[in-house]
Design an enzyme around this catalytic site. Structure first.
Site, PDB file in Angstrom:
ATOM      1  N   LYS A   1      -6.303  27.741  30.540  1.00 59.73           N
ATOM      2  CA  LYS A   1      -6.918  26.372  30.255  1.00 59.73           C
ATOM      3  C   LYS A   1      -8.283  26.179  30.757  1.00 59.73           C
ATOM      4  CE  LYS A   1      -2.548  24.304  29.178  1.00 59.73           C
ATOM      5  NZ  LYS A   1      -1.307  23.228  29.525  1.00 59.73           N
TER       6      LYS A   1
ATOM      7  N   GLN B   1       0.321  19.411  34.265  1.00 54.56           N
ATOM      8  CA  GLN B   1       0.892  20.700  33.683  1.00 54.56           C
ATOM      9  C   GLN B   1       2.549  20.446  33.985  1.00 54.56           C
ATOM     10  OE1 GLN B   1      -0.274  23.312  32.165  1.00 54.56           O
ATOM     11  NE2 GLN B   1       1.841  23.780  31.731  1.00 54.56           N
TER      12      GLN B   1
ATOM     13  N   ASP C   1      -3.207  15.391  26.236  1.00 55.14           N
ATOM     14  CA  ASP C   1      -1.806  16.111  25.678  1.00 55.14           C
ATOM     15  C   ASP C   1      -1.245  14.995  24.587  1.00 55.14           C
ATOM     16  OD1 ASP C   1      -1.301  18.511  26.604  1.00 55.14           O
ATOM     17  OD2 ASP C   1      -0.442  17.760  28.377  1.00 55.14           O
TER      18      ASP C   1
END
Ligand code: NAD
Length: 293
Positions: A54, A98, A121
């Site tokens: 990422k 995460q 997200d």
């Protein structure tokens, strides 16, 4: 006849190239590049790999990357305080925590602490609710990536029968909502669904996201259907080596489907590219809102 192979790697590369241009235009207009902050708690090896990818891809498209690594025994309050700081930081347009988080940390509390305008997200209740009611939202990256692949393939999805197998908040549910927005007739199946085979045989679009390796045999696939395999599992082969497979039995499905995503190289590469796309659109929206104040 063998199906058309959907090249997720190439599609993701194209998307990143387009994003790099848009990021550069944003930076020229606003005097700063969009920023994505990633928080990793603990040292889960798979998460380490995801975070590294990422960060690399964020920098490659010209965005700022902010990385926060916290020890596995970080108290929840410390993590929440870090999110508060990033919520206030104007250089940060997207915040990603995460997952999975170490045991003892309340995932819902953590996700809900993220400002929905920075929730790239798309996991907050605010963004899930906005998607469910058809409002403009930050949408989870994997289903967004799947829609991107489907739109590349089909000029319209209107009226198609879509079956989504898997009903998680991260993949299955938002996937079904996006297909509904495209005016497909959508069925969501899950581990208690009865007669999955008959439902598969009717699906023009079959999206499988269960995490059960190779659970869909090729002869369940409607001839000519578009098959999107979200699952990724590592299985042991007879010779002792391992390989990555999806939730669909690829070798048989490729003979029946009209188009199919391979694993790896199908849906996977799209996910990070869509995270970057979400970060850019979060930056654009925040900047527009600020300029209207
Ligand atoms: P999850 O475990 O949260 O949800 C799985 C869903 O599948 C559940 O709704 C469950 O009811 C359903 N299911 C399980 N067994 C089933 C069965 N036998 N028949 C029908 N339905 C069944 O999983 P998730 O987070 O949604 O992820 C699913 C898969 O997708 C995993 O393999 C994961 O690694 C993969 N994934 C890939 C990406 C990517 O970027 N490619 C992103 C997210 C998830």
């Amino acid at each position: 006849m063998s199906a058309f192979l959907i090249d997720g790697k190439a599609a993701a590369r194209q998307l990143r190239e387009r994003l790099a241009q848009d990021v550069s235009a944003f930076a020229k207009r606003h005097g700063r590049a969009p920023g994505l902050a990633v928080i990793l708690v603990g040292t889960d090896p798979a998460s380490e790999v995801y975070v590294r990818n990422k960060v690399l891809q964020t920098e490659e498209v010209g965005m700022h990357s902010f990385e926060y690594r916290l020890p596995a025994d970080t108290p929840e309050e410390r993590l929440l305080a870090q999110i508060d700081t990033l919520n206030r930081d104007d250089r940060v347009d997207g915040i990603l925590v995460q997952l999975p988080l170490p045991a003892g940390i309340d995932v819902t509390r953590v996700i809900e602490r993220i400002d929905p305008a920075k929730d790239v997200d798309g996991f907050t209740i605010a963004n899930a609710g906005r998607l469910a009611t058809g409002l403009d939202a930050l949408v989870p990256c994997t289903p967004t990536g799947v829609m991107f692949l489907l739109r590349n393939l089909h000029p319209t999805l209107v009226g198609m029968n879509a079956l989504v197998i898997g009903a998680s908040n991260i993949v299955g549910k938002p996937m079904a909502r996006l297909l509904l927005q495209e005016r497909c007739t959508v069925t969501i199946a899950h581990s208690k669904t009865v007669d999955l085979e008959a439902r598969c045989r009717q699906a023009d679009i079959l999206v499988v996201a269960t995490g059960v390796p190779q659970m869909i045999p090729g002869d369940w696939v409607k001839p000519g259907a578009t098959v999107i395999d979200v699952g990724i599992s590592r299985i042991k082969q007879e010779n002792g080596t391992t390989k990555l497979v999806g939730d669909v039995h690829f070798e048989s499905a490729v003979e029946r489907a009209g188009a199919i995503t391979p694993v790896p190289g199908g849906v996977g590469p799209m996910t990070i590219a869509c995270l970057l796309a979400n970060t850019l659109s979060a930056a654009q929206r925040r900047t527009e809102v600020q300029s209207h104040l």
